[in-house]
Enzyme design. Structure first.
Site, PDB file in Angstrom:
ATOM      1  N   SER A  17      44.191  54.857  49.608  1.00  0.00           N
ATOM      2  CA  SER A  17      44.336  54.548  48.171  1.00  0.00           C
ATOM      3  C   SER A  17      43.126  55.329  47.522  1.00  0.00           C
ATOM      4  CB  SER A  17      44.320  53.416  48.217  1.00  0.00           C
ATOM      5  OG  SER A  17      43.240  52.361  48.778  1.00  0.00           O
ATOM      6  N   ASP A 188      35.429  46.189  44.841  1.00  0.00           N
ATOM      7  CA  ASP A 188      35.711  45.273  46.044  1.00  0.00           C
ATOM      8  C   ASP A 188      35.265  45.618  47.337  1.00  0.00           C
ATOM      9  OD1 ASP A 188      37.181  47.878  46.463  1.00  0.00           O
ATOM     10  OD2 ASP A 188      38.991  46.789  46.636  1.00  0.00           O
ATOM     11  N   HIS A 191      37.255  50.199  47.257  1.00  0.00           N
ATOM     12  CA  HIS A 191      37.742  51.308  46.436  1.00  0.00           C
ATOM     13  C   HIS A 191      36.398  51.635  45.224  1.00  0.00           C
ATOM     14  CE1 HIS A 191      41.332  49.225  47.650  1.00  0.00           C
ATOM     15  NE2 HIS A 191      42.016  50.613  47.650  1.00  0.00           N
TER      16      HIS A 191
END
Length: 210
Positions: A17, A188, A191
């Site tokens: 991601s 977090d 990310h």
């Protein structure tokens, strides 16, 4: 080492991601909105080489085994001149959020397999980006027991495969200290924020001589 980009090069970003950065959810942003797009923009601005093609095949949630499963279609068959890989934080994260453990040996085997396919099948330059963690909670400090050996594995693979190494873990943790806290770099812990992506993009473009 410095990666050489010729005027008609194809550059492939691969990973999870962090590399995906919204590219799958936004068809108008095929490079996503993270470090991959920022790095491509910086290269085009500096070089003015319209012939350089940047591709992003990062997929959110991927682990090293997922990358291996799709590697031929999403890497080898694209015949890139440069492949940039960042994978590993999900191999660690799933241990702590769902008890799904990826052994260090499995991680190394899968990572080595994808690099071997590139080395044996193509004349491709490699950039390996360390998986990283910028802890924002006390619990995340415990993740280092699992992540740090994976980072060392990436460093060994970079030497074994003569790849450029982007030492992202130390870079981003130092950036967090300079910025006044981890939340400024990775909200977090995993990310990156826009600033975190910018730090990665600047380090990436330094590897290609910018």
């Amino acid at each position: 080492m410095t990666i050489s980009l010729h005027g008609s090069a194809t550059v492939l970003f691969q990973g999870d991601s962090i590399t995906d950065a919204g590219r799958l959810s936004d068809p108008d942003s095929p490079l996503g909105n993270g470090y991959a797009r920022m790095a491509a923009d910086r290269v085009h601005a500096a070089r003015g080489d319209s012939g350089i093609t940047f591709l992003n095949r990062g997929i959110s949630g991927n682990r090293a085994a997922d990358l291996r499963a799709r590697w031929r279609e999403d890497a080898v068959d694209l015949e890139p001149d440069v492949v940039s890989v960042m994978i590993g934080v999900n191999d660690t994260w799933r241990r702590y959020d769902s008890g799904d453990i990826t052994s260090l040996q499995s991680y190394e085997d899968d990572y080595r397999a994808v690099l071997t396919q590139i080395r044996d099948g193509l004349d491709t330059q490699l950039i390996l980006i360390e998986p990283f963690l910028v802890p924002v909670t006390d619990e995340q400090w415990a993740w280092r027991e699992d992540l740090d050996p994976r980072i060392r594995t990436v460093r060994r693979l970079a030497e074994e495969f003569d790849a450029a190494l982007l030492a992202a873990d130390g870079l981003l943790n130092q950036a967090a200290r300079s910025a006044g806290g981890a939340e400024h770099i990775a909200g977090d812990g995993v990310h990156p924020t826009p600033l975190g992506h910018t730090v990665l993009a600047e380090a990436w473009t330094a590897l290609v001589g910018l």
